[in-house]
Design a protein around this motif. Structure first.
Motif, short mmCIF file in Angstrom:
data_model
loop_
_atom_site.label_atom_id
_atom_site.label_comp_id
_atom_site.label_asym_id
_atom_site.label_seq_id
_atom_site.Cartn_x
_atom_site.Cartn_y
_atom_site.Cartn_z
N ALA A 1 0.93 -1.02 0.09
CA ALA A 1 0.16 -0.03 0.02
C ALA A 1 0.87 1.19 0.06
O ALA A 1 0.40 2.35 -0.69
CB ALA A 1 -1.00 0.03 0.95
N ILE A 2 2.19 1.33 0.86
CA ILE A 2 2.64 2.31 0.73
C ILE A 2 3.63 2.51 -0.68
O ILE A 2 3.55 3.66 -1.03
CB ILE A 2 3.89 2.19 1.78
N ALA B 1 0.74 4.22 -2.76
CA ALA B 1 0.71 5.48 -2.45
C ALA B 1 1.86 6.19 -3.07
O ALA B 1 1.80 7.57 -3.88
CB ALA B 1 0.61 5.74 -1.20
N LEU B 2 3.11 5.60 -3.10
CA LEU B 2 4.03 6.50 -3.46
C LEU B 2 4.28 6.57 -5.02
O LEU B 2 4.61 7.71 -5.55
CB LEU B 2 5.57 5.86 -3.14
N GLY C 1 1.33 6.95 -6.78
CA GLY C 1 0.57 7.91 -6.98
C GLY C 1 0.96 9.37 -6.76
O GLY C 1 0.49 10.53 -7.25
N LEU C 2 1.97 9.33 -5.97
CA LEU C 2 2.72 10.68 -5.66
C LEU C 2 3.35 11.24 -6.63
O LEU C 2 3.89 12.26 -6.82
CB LEU C 2 3.29 10.79 -4.31
#
Length: 109
Positions: free
Chosen positions: A100-101, A104-105, A107-108
């Motif tokens: 998940a991290i 998320a990264l 997506g950033l």
């Protein structure tokens, strides 16, 4: 990898005793399938290099995170099917949290 090694060491020390029993474990894994898969990967890599195929950085990042996520799911399912339900839950929590991290990264960026 470092976090996984640290968690593994912590769990091992938590459950390890001085009087652990030695048992002989037979593994169902064989060398021939592993070498066959390795040869197939090597062939694909050589083909990719010969054809000068390239991936953009975002595609490569997404591919790596997806591969890790699928591998994590396989590890959790394997532990579950082997009868280690509590270990499968622990594996799923740790590995899917790190996936998940990673997502998320991506997506950033």
């Amino acid at each position: 990898t470092g976090v996984g090694a640290g968690v593994s060491l912590f769990l091992w020390q938590r459950h390890c005793t001085a009087h652990t029993l030695r048992m002989r474990i037979r593994t169902p894994f064989r060398i021939r399938p592993a070498l066959t898969i390795g040869a197939a990967v090597a062939l694909l890599l050589a083909l990719g290099n010969a054809l000068d195929l390239t991936l953009s950085a975002p595609v490569a990042r997404t591919g790596v995170v997806l591969a890790v996520t699928v591998d994590s799911a396989g590890n959790a399912v394997f532990a579950w099917l082997a009868g280690a339900k509590k270990m499968a839950e622990t594996i799923a929590i740790i590995l899917f949290s790190s996936a998940a991290i990673g997502i998320a990264l991506i997506g950033l960026t």
